[in-house]
Design a protein around this motif. Structure first.
Motif, mmCIF file in Angstrom:
data_model
loop_
_atom_site.group_PDB
_atom_site.id
_atom_site.type_symbol
_atom_site.label_atom_id
_atom_site.label_comp_id
_atom_site.label_asym_id
_atom_site.label_seq_id
_atom_site.Cartn_x
_atom_site.Cartn_y
_atom_site.Cartn_z
ATOM 1 N N TYR A 1 93.121 -34.523 57.517
ATOM 2 C CA TYR A 1 92.228 -35.782 57.799
ATOM 3 C C TYR A 1 90.537 -35.181 57.091
ATOM 4 C CZ TYR A 1 91.560 -33.264 61.881
ATOM 5 O OH TYR A 1 90.999 -32.267 62.968
ATOM 6 N N ASN A 2 89.869 -36.017 57.032
ATOM 7 C CA ASN A 2 88.711 -35.910 56.427
ATOM 8 C C ASN A 2 87.632 -36.705 56.864
ATOM 9 O OD1 ASN A 2 86.600 -34.290 54.572
ATOM 10 N ND2 ASN A 2 87.122 -35.681 52.844
ATOM 11 N N GLY A 3 86.289 -36.428 56.727
ATOM 12 C CA GLY A 3 84.951 -37.149 57.598
ATOM 13 C C GLY A 3 85.027 -37.291 58.884
ATOM 14 N N LEU A 4 85.621 -36.370 59.608
ATOM 15 C CA LEU A 4 85.504 -36.882 60.734
ATOM 16 C C LEU A 4 83.975 -36.826 61.613
ATOM 17 C CD1 LEU A 4 87.659 -37.006 63.419
ATOM 18 C CD2 LEU A 4 86.965 -34.461 63.840
ATOM 19 N N TYR A 5 83.683 -37.422 62.333
ATOM 20 C CA TYR A 5 82.441 -37.711 62.612
ATOM 21 C C TYR A 5 82.211 -37.323 64.039
ATOM 22 C CZ TYR A 5 77.865 -40.293 63.182
ATOM 23 O OH TYR A 5 76.369 -40.616 63.428
ATOM 24 N N ILE A 6 81.379 -36.270 64.219
ATOM 25 C CA ILE A 6 81.117 -35.632 65.545
ATOM 26 C C ILE A 6 79.599 -34.947 65.715
ATOM 27 C CG2 ILE A 6 81.744 -33.727 67.243
ATOM 28 C CD1 ILE A 6 84.280 -33.217 65.765
ATOM 29 N N ASN A 7 78.790 -35.636 66.631
ATOM 30 C CA ASN A 7 77.567 -35.609 66.625
ATOM 31 C C ASN A 7 76.770 -35.559 65.485
ATOM 32 O OD1 ASN A 7 77.933 -34.583 69.476
ATOM 33 N ND2 ASN A 7 78.197 -32.402 68.846
ATOM 34 N N GLN A 8 76.832 -36.752 64.921
ATOM 35 C CA GLN A 8 76.094 -37.246 63.610
ATOM 36 C C GLN A 8 76.413 -36.394 62.576
ATOM 37 O OE1 GLN A 8 72.078 -37.922 64.972
ATOM 38 N NE2 GLN A 8 72.557 -39.708 66.309
ATOM 39 N N VAL A 9 77.482 -35.681 62.413
ATOM 40 C CA VAL A 9 78.094 -34.725 61.487
ATOM 41 C C VAL A 9 79.275 -35.281 60.813
ATOM 42 C CG1 VAL A 9 78.291 -32.380 60.608
ATOM 43 C CG2 VAL A 9 76.256 -33.110 62.164
ATOM 44 N N HIS A 10 79.487 -35.466 59.437
ATOM 45 C CA HIS A 10 80.808 -35.485 59.199
ATOM 46 C C HIS A 10 81.485 -34.214 58.706
ATOM 47 C CE1 HIS A 10 79.454 -39.636 58.555
ATOM 48 N NE2 HIS A 10 80.517 -40.100 58.591
ATOM 49 N N TYR A 11 82.715 -34.112 59.121
ATOM 50 C CA TYR A 11 83.124 -32.711 58.847
ATOM 51 C C TYR A 11 84.229 -32.724 57.672
ATOM 52 C CZ TYR A 11 81.026 -30.340 62.911
ATOM 53 O OH TYR A 11 80.259 -30.080 63.921
ATOM 54 N N LYS A 12 84.585 -31.722 56.961
ATOM 55 C CA LYS A 12 85.194 -31.422 55.818
ATOM 56 C C LYS A 12 86.525 -31.484 56.179
ATOM 57 C CE LYS A 12 85.231 -26.536 55.569
ATOM 58 N NZ LYS A 12 84.859 -25.308 54.779
ATOM 59 N N LEU A 13 87.499 -31.569 54.902
ATOM 60 C CA LEU A 13 88.927 -31.819 55.311
ATOM 61 C C LEU A 13 89.417 -30.675 56.210
ATOM 62 C CD1 LEU A 13 91.495 -33.056 54.242
ATOM 63 C CD2 LEU A 13 91.610 -31.246 52.321
ATOM 64 N N GLN A 14 90.388 -31.222 56.937
ATOM 65 C CA GLN A 14 91.116 -30.464 58.115
ATOM 66 C C GLN A 14 92.572 -30.563 57.607
ATOM 67 O OE1 GLN A 14 89.192 -28.227 60.138
ATOM 68 N NE2 GLN A 14 87.787 -29.006 58.878
ATOM 69 N N SER A 15 93.169 -29.526 57.386
ATOM 70 C CA SER A 15 94.787 -29.718 57.033
ATOM 71 C C SER A 15 95.423 -28.749 57.888
ATOM 72 C CB SER A 15 94.853 -29.315 55.500
ATOM 73 O OG SER A 15 94.304 -27.959 55.372
ATOM 74 N N PHE A 16 96.883 -29.123 57.975
ATOM 75 C CA PHE A 16 97.737 -28.576 58.855
ATOM 76 C C PHE A 16 99.196 -28.459 58.149
ATOM 77 C CE2 PHE A 16 94.754 -30.559 61.684
ATOM 78 C CZ PHE A 16 94.187 -29.302 62.280
ATOM 79 N N VAL A 17 99.994 -27.225 58.004
ATOM 80 C CA VAL A 17 101.357 -27.315 57.522
ATOM 81 C C VAL A 17 102.233 -27.124 58.597
ATOM 82 C CG1 VAL A 17 102.827 -26.424 55.826
ATOM 83 C CG2 VAL A 17 100.434 -26.902 55.463
ATOM 84 N N ASP A 18 103.264 -27.921 58.499
ATOM 85 C CA ASP A 18 104.333 -27.602 59.571
ATOM 86 C C ASP A 18 105.755 -27.608 58.683
ATOM 87 O OD1 ASP A 18 102.587 -28.430 61.447
ATOM 88 O OD2 ASP A 18 103.177 -30.464 61.346
ATOM 89 N N ILE A 19 106.659 -26.608 59.130
ATOM 90 C CA ILE A 19 108.103 -26.557 58.637
ATOM 91 C C ILE A 19 108.961 -26.761 59.588
ATOM 92 C CG2 ILE A 19 107.247 -25.221 56.866
ATOM 93 C CD1 ILE A 19 108.477 -22.800 58.623
ATOM 94 N N ASN A 20 110.391 -27.375 59.278
ATOM 95 C CA ASN A 20 111.390 -27.349 60.127
ATOM 96 C C ASN A 20 112.661 -27.476 59.427
ATOM 97 O OD1 ASN A 20 112.419 -28.361 62.950
ATOM 98 N ND2 ASN A 20 113.547 -29.685 61.632
ATOM 99 N N TYR A 21 113.488 -26.384 59.836
ATOM 100 C CA TYR A 21 114.877 -26.104 58.953
ATOM 101 C C TYR A 21 115.874 -26.262 60.142
ATOM 102 C CZ TYR A 21 118.785 -23.809 57.098
ATOM 103 O OH TYR A 21 120.155 -23.405 56.708
ATOM 104 N N ARG A 22 116.896 -27.222 59.697
ATOM 105 C CA ARG A 22 118.100 -27.623 60.437
ATOM 106 C C ARG A 22 119.393 -27.407 59.940
ATOM 107 N NH1 ARG A 22 118.369 -30.201 64.911
ATOM 108 N NH2 ARG A 22 120.455 -31.483 65.668
ATOM 109 N N TYR A 23 120.147 -26.659 60.695
ATOM 110 C CA TYR A 23 121.558 -26.570 60.237
ATOM 111 C C TYR A 23 122.636 -26.920 61.146
ATOM 112 C CZ TYR A 23 125.186 -24.080 57.313
ATOM 113 O OH TYR A 23 126.111 -23.439 56.655
ATOM 114 N N ASN A 24 123.335 -28.175 60.862
ATOM 115 C CA ASN A 24 124.403 -28.712 61.655
ATOM 116 C C ASN A 24 125.687 -28.006 61.532
ATOM 117 O OD1 ASN A 24 122.434 -30.584 62.458
ATOM 118 N ND2 ASN A 24 123.075 -31.925 60.891
#
Length: 305
Positions: A237-260
């Motif tokens: 997400y980008n442009g988060l507004y906290i204390n009258q400041v817009h913050y830059k892009l924050q990103s997260f990466v998840d992985i999931n592996y499943r073997y049935n």
């Protein structure tokens, strides 16, 4: 001592009706109405209509309009119908909450496309919430009167655009994702009420804190074989507004592996990793990334009889 009225102790009577109209070719209209009445919270009925209109332009293209309403209640209410948190020094009892519901109205217009390989849509939305109670608390009681405090706004609005897709490259590989842009703002002053004194801390048109302007999701599913699948998911997400400041892009990466059926039929193995790159830049101030503090890895074995 306390005198609380929990929302589970409320008595609510509700009824719902729905009708579907398909009398015109390629056109489908669904209309519904829910009427609810709460014994403790309000003496008035809550009327919640919903209308959905779907029109198939062609075999692959469609357009849809949705109008819906709903109500969100504060967890606790007063047994005497007051608002805020009240302490009565005469009987040493206090109650918390509000009987006012938070009404939500949503309008959506969507254009969609479907084929054997691609499913995609673009949606314009407008959301309004009324009587949003953000915080309710108690002031220092002063005998013989008792005071209450709450922070609320009578109207919060959000307008935005959402695009999503799912693409099937072949039987093994598929991609999916969505992008959302929104502008959330106060449509009425943001009020602090303390013992009858009212002060506005945000004005009409001010941006709502802790709400990002843009949100991103992108994922890949890959089937190695019949019973094995890997998922890699990027979100940000980008442009988060906290204390009258817009913050830059924050990103997260998840992985999931499943073997049935890994060793025997019914035995499934899965491995997951959440926020694998440990993004914690705004951890102390950001209500979004505060839930992402540190990386999280794990695995599980499940057996189904």
């Amino acid at each position: 001592q306390g005198n609380f009225v929990n929302h589970k102790e409320d008595t609510i009577a509700a009824g719902f009706v729905q009708a579907t109209y398909t009398g015109v070719e390629n056109l489908k209209i669904v209309a519904g109405l829910r009427i609810s009445k709460s014994k403790l919270r309000s003496t008035e009925n809550e009327i919640m209509p919903k209308v959905s209109v779907l029109y198939n332009i062609s075999n692959r293209w469609h357009t849809k309009y949705v109008y819906s309403t709903g109500f969100i209640h504060a967890p606790l209410v007063y047994n005497d119908g007051a608002d805020g948190w009240v302490y009565n020094p005469q009987n040493m009892k206090f109650t918390q909450g509000t009987k006012l519901p938070q009404e939500v109205q949503t309008n959506e217009i969507q254009v969609g496309y479907n084929s054997n390989k691609l499913q995609a849509s673009m949606t314009v939305f407008h959301i309004e919430m009324k009587n949003q109670f953000v915080w309710i608390g108690r002031t220092v009681p002063t005998a013989p009167a008792y005071l209450y405090t709450y922070i609320n706004t009578e109207s919060v609005k959000s307008i935005g655009l959402e695009a999503d897709f799912k693409y099937f490259y072949d039987n093994s590989l598929s991609l999916y994702g969505n992008f959302t842009y929104q502008d959330s703002y106060y449509d009425s002053p943001y009020i602090v009420n303390s013992g009858g004194l009212r002060d506005a801390i945000y004005n009409v048109g001010d941006e709502i804190p802790n709400v990002p302007n843009t949100m991103y999701n992108l994922g890949i599913n890959y089937n190695f074989m019949k019973d094995s699948m890997l998922n890699i998911h990027y979100r940000g997400y980008n442009g988060l507004y906290i204390n009258q400041v817009h913050y830059k892009l924050q990103s997260f990466v998840d992985i999931n592996y499943r073997y049935n059926n890994i060793f025997m039929k019914g035995l499934d193995f899965s491995f997951y990793g959440k926020n694998i790159f440990d993004n914690t830049e705004l951890n102390d101030r950001d209500v979004f990334s505060s839930t992402e503090a540190g990386s999280n890895f794990g695995f599980s074995l499940e057996y189904t009889f």
